[in-house]
Design a protein around this motif. Structure first.
Motif: not given
Length: 365
Positions: A119-127, A251-252
């Motif tokens: 999540t921190s590597y891919h999903i959270a940056p997308w959000g 962060p993104s």
């Protein structure tokens, strides 16, 4: 066979509690944003559907730090109930030692740790990126969203903007100060008595410019200072619908983009520190899941602590607050270069590793 049944039983209690905990923490964090989100609707006239979309992106960006918090609460509540109801004693009576009893929590922690890392590597940056783009879009359509009266606003198309008065209905500004650092070799400071956001009436949000009236431009380059007076001056803003409108903030960026950016030439020392700090803290948060589970399981399996069931939430919140304070302080030290990023971001985990060892040692007595 007994060990397998016991593990399934404990995991069956922890999994739904974990997801309930994630939802609860998301709602708590969104509550802290409630005033700002309400302002979007009531003051700036942003559609409710847009605000809900913003909440979704924010929730996604919050997930990496919420996973270890939710896991700690889950383990403490589950094992606290088992201890308070004497089920831990029953498990030991049928020949299951502390290692077997704690195993479900550690299995759960590994699974959540993997989920947290992905999540921190891919999903959270997308959000986080989608939230940035949405704010950028709203900034061109409704300037009051990004420009607050009497406040230096840094989120307006990479400009620092200050205005004594802001009219959210027509985008009119008074007593405007702008610092434009998009060209770092020659930053520009603009001071104007009045300003206005000029939009494409046919396609609002697709084309916008900031028109300033009655002011002067200050430009510094190679030790020289240039001042230009103007009656009208337009600053053309980027298209908020294009991702290249504004560069991605750390962060993104996905973990691959962070590594690529670190290897790119032309990075300043401060930017390198920021990128390294962002990379290290993501991995550290994922590993924190294992530590939090070990601490929670160790405290919960101390069978003579009947108050663990009722005090589980208090203990969890206390540990979460302690970790978060350390996390924020160490991140600040890393960004300033006082401590190397990897050492700063792993220091909270090192301290909590000691706490986990102490907790598990007590459980094995």
């Amino acid at each position: 066979m007994r060990a397998q049944l016991m593990m399934r039983y404990i995991l069956g209690e922890m999994i739904p509690t974990f997801f309930i905990g994630v939802i609860a923490f998301v709602l708590i964090l969104l509550t802290f944003q409630a005033l700002r989100l309400t302002e979007f609707v009531l003051v700036h006239g942003v559609k409710l559907t847009t605000v809900i979309e913003m909440m979704g992106y924010l929730s996604t960006a919050f997930l990496p730090i919420l996973f270890p918090m939710s896991l700690l609460l889950t383990v403490l509540l589950t094992y606290g109930r088992l201890s308070a109801d004497a089920e831990v004693v029953a498990f030991r009576a049928i020949g299951l030692n502390t290692g077997y009893i704690i195993a479900p929590a550690m299995i759960m922690s590994v699974l959540v740790s993997i989920l947290s890392l992905q999540t921190s590597y891919h999903i959270a940056p997308w959000g986080n990126r989608q939230f940035e783009l949405l704010i950028s879009k709203l900034g061109s359509m409704k300037p009051g969203v990004a420009i607050k009266e009497g406040t230096f606003s840094e989120g307006f198309f990479d400009l620092v903007v200050y205005a004594n008065k802001v009219d959210s209905t027509d985008g009119h500004l008074e007593q405007v100060f702008i610092f434009d650092e998009r060209n770092q070799a020659a930053p520009v400071t603009v001071i104007a008595k009045q300003g206005a956001i000029m939009q494409d009436k046919d396609m609002p949000g697709h084309s916008a410019s900031l028109r300033l009236m009655d002011g002067d431009i200050h430009r510094g380059s190679d030790g020289r200072h240039t001042k230009i007076d103007f009656s009208t001056y337009d600053i053309f803003l980027s298209d908020p619908h294009k991702e290249e409108a504004t560069g991605k903030s750390p962060p993104s960026m996905t973990i691959e983009e962070l590594n690529e950016k670190l290897g790119a030439p032309g990075n300043t020392a401060d930017h390198i520190l920021e990128l390294k700090t962002e990379r290290e803290k993501r991995t550290a948060l994922g590993f924190a899941c294992v530590l939090f589970a070990a601490i929670g399981a160790g405290i919960g399996t101390v069978s003579n602590r009947r108050n663990v069931k009722s005090g589980g939430t208090v203990i969890a919140l206390g540990l979460i607050v302690a970790y978060y304070i350390l996390y924020v302080a160490c991140e600040s030290l890393a960004r300033k270069g006082t401590v190397t990023p990897w050492m700063a971001m792993w220091l909270p985990n090192a301290l909590f590793t000691l706490a986990a060892g102490w907790s598990l040692r007590r459980a094995w007595r």
